[in-house]
Design a protein around this motif. Structure first.
Motif, short mmCIF file in Angstrom:
data_model
loop_
_atom_site.label_atom_id
_atom_site.label_comp_id
_atom_site.label_asym_id
_atom_site.label_seq_id
_atom_site.Cartn_x
_atom_site.Cartn_y
_atom_site.Cartn_z
N MET A 104 0.82 -1.22 0.00
CA MET A 104 0.00 0.00 0.00
C MET A 104 0.86 1.27 0.00
N LEU A 105 2.05 1.19 0.60
CA LEU A 105 2.89 2.39 0.75
C LEU A 105 3.88 2.58 -0.40
N ALA A 106 4.41 1.46 -0.92
CA ALA A 106 5.55 1.53 -1.84
C ALA A 106 5.36 2.44 -3.07
N PRO A 107 4.16 2.48 -3.71
CA PRO A 107 4.04 3.33 -4.91
C PRO A 107 4.24 4.81 -4.62
N PHE A 108 4.16 5.22 -3.34
CA PHE A 108 4.24 6.66 -3.02
C PHE A 108 5.59 7.01 -2.39
N ALA A 109 6.60 6.17 -2.65
CA ALA A 109 7.91 6.41 -2.05
C ALA A 109 8.70 7.46 -2.84
N LYS A 110 9.85 7.83 -2.27
CA LYS A 110 10.72 8.81 -2.93
C LYS A 110 11.49 8.13 -4.06
N PRO A 171 7.62 0.18 -8.51
CA PRO A 171 7.95 1.49 -9.07
C PRO A 171 7.22 2.59 -8.29
N ILE A 172 7.58 3.85 -8.54
CA ILE A 172 6.85 4.94 -7.89
C ILE A 172 5.93 5.60 -8.92
N VAL A 173 4.84 6.16 -8.43
CA VAL A 173 3.90 6.86 -9.32
C VAL A 173 3.67 8.26 -8.78
N LYS A 174 3.26 9.14 -9.68
CA LYS A 174 2.94 10.49 -9.22
C LYS A 174 1.54 10.49 -8.61
N GLN A 175 0.63 9.79 -9.27
CA GLN A 175 -0.75 9.76 -8.80
C GLN A 175 -1.40 8.47 -9.31
N VAL A 176 -2.35 7.93 -8.53
CA VAL A 176 -3.01 6.70 -9.01
C VAL A 176 -4.25 7.06 -9.82
N LYS A 177 -4.61 6.18 -10.74
CA LYS A 177 -5.76 6.43 -11.61
C LYS A 177 -7.07 6.21 -10.85
N THR A 178 -8.13 6.83 -11.33
CA THR A 178 -9.45 6.61 -10.75
C THR A 178 -9.99 5.27 -11.25
N LEU A 179 -10.56 4.50 -10.34
CA LEU A 179 -11.07 3.17 -10.71
C LEU A 179 -12.56 3.25 -11.03
N ASN A 180 -12.94 2.62 -12.13
CA ASN A 180 -14.37 2.48 -12.43
C ASN A 180 -14.58 1.03 -12.86
N PHE A 181 -14.92 0.19 -11.89
CA PHE A 181 -14.93 -1.27 -12.12
C PHE A 181 -16.24 -1.83 -11.56
N PHE A 350 -19.49 0.48 -4.29
CA PHE A 350 -18.82 1.47 -3.43
C PHE A 350 -18.36 2.61 -4.32
N SER A 351 -18.76 3.84 -3.98
CA SER A 351 -18.26 4.97 -4.76
C SER A 351 -17.76 6.06 -3.82
N ALA A 352 -16.68 6.70 -4.23
CA ALA A 352 -16.09 7.76 -3.40
C ALA A 352 -15.39 8.76 -4.29
N TYR A 353 -15.23 9.95 -3.75
CA TYR A 353 -14.55 11.03 -4.44
C TYR A 353 -13.09 11.01 -3.98
N GLY A 354 -12.16 10.79 -4.91
CA GLY A 354 -10.75 10.70 -4.53
C GLY A 354 -10.22 12.00 -3.95
N VAL A 355 -9.19 11.90 -3.08
CA VAL A 355 -8.64 13.11 -2.46
C VAL A 355 -7.58 13.75 -3.36
N GLY A 356 -7.26 13.09 -4.50
CA GLY A 356 -6.25 13.66 -5.40
C GLY A 356 -4.87 13.62 -4.78
N TYR A 357 -4.55 12.49 -4.13
CA TYR A 357 -3.27 12.34 -3.42
C TYR A 357 -2.12 12.36 -4.43
N VAL A 358 -1.19 13.27 -4.25
CA VAL A 358 -0.03 13.37 -5.15
C VAL A 358 1.21 12.95 -4.37
N ASN A 359 2.03 12.15 -5.00
CA ASN A 359 3.25 11.66 -4.34
C ASN A 359 4.26 12.80 -4.23
N ALA A 360 4.24 13.47 -3.08
CA ALA A 360 5.15 14.61 -2.87
C ALA A 360 6.55 14.13 -2.50
N ASN A 361 6.71 12.84 -2.18
CA ASN A 361 8.04 12.34 -1.80
C ASN A 361 8.93 12.12 -3.01
#
Length: 365
Positions: A104-110, A171-181, A350-361
């Motif tokens: 859960m944490l690794a994609p948002f690493a430095k 790998p690291i990502v800047k932001q995750v995609k919105t899911l529609n599944f 389940f539906s939710a509005y994403g917080v737009g989390y950006v990998n600042a690290n």
């Protein structure tokens, strides 16, 4: 749950892993007290302390304070650093216990994470290394985390002595995609891995035969792979297990596994796994029960858009996870029946509005 200043407080030892993950991702400090305070052996267990040490190593600037009795901890999160890390897991829990929060944490690493874990690769309490490789990582690909994502099982380790080793590359990502599944599709194929270490290699084939006897009634496209490890690579203890997964036409994956028990023949283990898989498929949804919280977390962290996902009934762990997500990120989910017309269906959207989390690290290249 109470908020004192900027510290979020919880009580009890349950759900420790996902509360630590949410704390590190949201940047909010967390205090957890009354950890087994009424137990005759109070405080944190060795595997929980080991997890705290692992989180400390993959992050930078994280402060963890454990009380003298071990019944309370305070975690002030730093940044997720990533890089190359090696960690020896205690033999009380399998590697899956430690990998789940790290995934859960690794994609948002430095820096991209290269983690080597040693210990038990398969037990009956946590996800095995096989299921994390074949099911958990494809779930991350739904959110656009795929290039360079890999789990290698170098050595197998069965309980009680372990001796296994896995390498996790993320790998690291800047932001995750919105899911529609929301379309779970129909099951089109079943795949599986059976392995037997330090026992008669024929056990592996016996499990495959028994699993086929149940699953062949439903679908012809079944491929169960026999994974053989020899010598040093097979760990220190004998054991065998069967991990199977079913994939649908839309890419939904359901999984189940069963591990060896003393005095139980391999055929019975295979039947347990096969029936557990059929039970998972019966529950329906696009994400199986073991991965509900991972999918929901990534939906919360998604770009500022509405993400939707169809699931079966939430487990107790998922329900608590949704409450904790609200405390850390302030995000609530809208939960509605997937088929209002069909009263027999227990599937929910389940539906939710994403917080737009950006990998600042992320290192700014």
């Amino acid at each position: 749950m109470a908020q004192a200043g900027n510290v979020i407080q919880f009580s009890g030892h349950q759900y420790l892993r996902h509360r630590l993950v949410l704390s590190i991702l949201s940047g909010k400090a967390v205090r957890i007290d009354k950890i087994r305070s009424d137990d005759k052996n109070p405080g944190l267990r060795d595997y929980e302390v080991s997890l705290l040490r692992l989180l400390e190593r993959i992050t930078n600037g994280t402060v963890i304070e454990i009380s003298v009795t071990g019944t309370a901890i305070l975690l002030k999160p730093g940044i997720i650093a990533g890089g190359s890390v090696t960690h020896d897991c205690p033999l009380s829990r399998s590697i899956g216990y430690f990998l789940e929060p790290v995934v859960m944490l690794a994609p948002f690493a430095k820096k991209s994470l290269h983690l080597t874990l040693r210990g038990i690769t398969t037990d009956d309490r946590d996800l095995s290394a096989d299921l994390i490789r074949t099911v958990t990582l494809p779930h991350l690909q739904l959110f656009g985390i795929s290039e360079g994502l890999e789990l290698r099982i170098k050595k197998r380790g069965s309980p009680p002595l372990g001796g296994g080793e896995v390498q996790f590359l993320c790998p690291i990502v800047k932001q995750v995609k919105t899911l529609n599944f929301v379309d779970s599709g129909r099951i089109k194929r079943i795949r599986g891995i059976s392995h037997a270490v330090r026992v008669n290699p024929q056990f592996s084939n016996r499990m495959i035969e028994a699993a086929r006897s149940v699953l062949n009634r439903y679908i012809p496209d079944i491929y169960l792979y026999s994974d053989v490890y020899k010598g040093e690579d097979s760990g220190k203890s004998p054991g065998y297990a069967l991990s199977i997964l079913a994939e649908s036409t839309t890419g939904a994956i359901h999984c189940a596994e069963a591990t060896s028990q003393p005095g139980v023949p391999p055929e019975d283990i295979a039947l347990l796994a096969s029936r557990a898989l059929l039970e998972e498929i019966r529950r329906g949804g696009c994400v199986d029960r073991k991965h509900q919280s991972l999918a929901l977390l990534m939906m919360v962290l998604g770009s500022e858009d509405v993400g939707r996902c169809r699931m079966g009934e939430p487990t107790a762990r998922t329900i608590q996870f949704l409450r904790d997500v609200k405390d850390f990120f302030g995000t609530s989910f809208k939960i509605a029946p997937a088929d209002p017309a069909d009263e027999t269906s227990s599937n929910l959207i389940f539906s939710a509005y994403g917080v737009g989390y950006v990998n600042a690290n992320r290192t700014i290249a």
